[in-house]
Write an enzyme that holds these catalytic residues in place. Structure first.
Site, PDB file in Angstrom:
ATOM      1  N   ARG A  69       0.686  -1.212   0.123  1.00 15.56           N
ATOM      2  CA  ARG A  69       0.033   0.025   0.081  1.00 15.56           C
ATOM      3  C   ARG A  69       0.623   1.226  -0.002  1.00 15.56           C
ATOM      4  NH1 ARG A  69      -4.198  -0.290   4.411  1.00 15.56           N
ATOM      5  NH2 ARG A  69      -4.428   2.055   3.885  1.00 15.56           N
TER       6      ARG A  69
ATOM      7  N   HIS B 153      -3.033   0.586  10.468  1.00 13.19           N
ATOM      8  CA  HIS B 153      -3.702   0.293   9.360  1.00 13.19           C
ATOM      9  C   HIS B 153      -4.572  -1.036   9.759  1.00 13.19           C
ATOM     10  CE1 HIS B 153      -0.902   2.665   6.465  1.00 13.19           C
ATOM     11  NE2 HIS B 153      -2.018   3.475   6.858  1.00 13.19           N
TER      12      HIS B 153
ATOM     13  N   CYS C 296     -22.016  -4.869  12.183  1.00 12.24           N
ATOM     14  CA  CYS C 296     -22.022  -5.023  13.897  1.00 12.24           C
ATOM     15  C   CYS C 296     -20.928  -4.956  14.486  1.00 12.24           C
ATOM     16  CB  CYS C 296     -23.096  -6.143  14.408  1.00 12.24           C
ATOM     17  SG  CYS C 296     -22.188  -7.833  13.948  1.00 12.24           S
TER      18      CYS C 296
HETATM   19 ZN   LIG Z   1     -22.471  -8.514  11.756  1.00  9.19          ZN
END
Ligand SMILES: [Zn+2]
Length: 246
Positions: free
Chosen positions: A24, A111, A122
């Site tokens: 990256r 990162h 969630c």
């Molecule tokens: Zn979830």
């Protein structure tokens, strides 16, 4: 005299000896390959099941999870074990500092980590190996077992913000340390680049270990160009108090 707090900022260069290429960085593999970059860009990933399918295949083939720490990672962990206060701030997602023996609470992963997955809805987390086992078993794009949401690697994708808590801790350590060693980082990407400047502004001894010149070399107290695998262990051994009571 109190023992100095040593901050180690590590970039891709510390892990090349472990067989992990620079993905990256400004010259990294992803930046050179727009199609590959899409696989790690949040907007594309969330919007396109085909991108997710290819992204999971890429993770399945990625050797990062099988990589072993090298002499440089071990030298950092040994410094910590010698009693010197050490904190690691890393741009890497490979978890190799912890595998080498650094306590996880002393490693800040700017990162994120490729060793975990996270649910985008969630925020449930789990071991990447468990998600990859589902891919191996035939799920193209395994959904969250808790809520059905989209799972992704617990790394910071392009287009995602860094965790402000992690960033805040990194800044606090940078301001508090007496020695700041930037190793294997081009110091061209924020926030890593800025941290080197903050360290120097706050009076830390700035040491840069990198094969290529960085924009902060002229602010550094020491610049080391030798290979990281030999240069870093030698440099860190010199920091270990010889009399055992420093
Ligand atoms: Zn979830």
């Amino acid at each position: 005299m109190d023992r100095p707090l040593v901050a180690i900022l590590s970039g891709a260069g510390i892990s090349t000896d472990s067989g992990i290429p620079d993905y990256r960085g400004p010259n990294g593999l992803w930046r050179k390959d727009p199609e590959a970059e899409k696989l790690v860009t949040y907007e594309y990933y969330m919007g396109d099941p085909e991108i997710r399918r290819r992204s999971w295949q890429m993770r399945r083939k990625n050797r990062t999870l099988k990589a072993e720490p090298n002499a440089a990672h071990r030298a950092v962990a040994e410094l910590e074990r010698s009693g010197v206060p050490v904190r690691v701030i890393t741009q890497n997602v490979d978890g190799l500092h912890q595998l080498a023996g650094m306590p996880a609470r002393k490693v800040l992963e700017l990162h994120g980590t490729a060793r975990s997955f996270v649910c985008t809805r969630c925020h449930t987390r789990g071991r990447m190996e468990d998600a990859l086992a589902r891919v191996e078993a035939g799920e193209d794009d395994p959904p969250c077992l808790n809520c059905g949401g989209i799972l992704k690697s617990a790394t910071v994708m392009f287009g995602e913000r860094l965790d402000p808590v992690v960033l805040g801790e990194a800044l606090a350590i940078t301001k508090a340390c007496q020695i700041f060693v930037a190793v294997g980082s081009s110091l061209q990407v924020q926030p890593a680049a800025g941290l080197a400047g903050v360290a120097a502004d706050h009076g830390a001894r700035l040491v840069i270990v990198n094969a290529e010149p960085t924009p902060y070399d002229d602010r550094a107290d020491d610049v080391v160009r030798e290979p990281i695998g030999t240069a870093l262990p030698a440099l860190l051994r010199a920091l270990v108090p010889a009399d055992g009571q420093a």
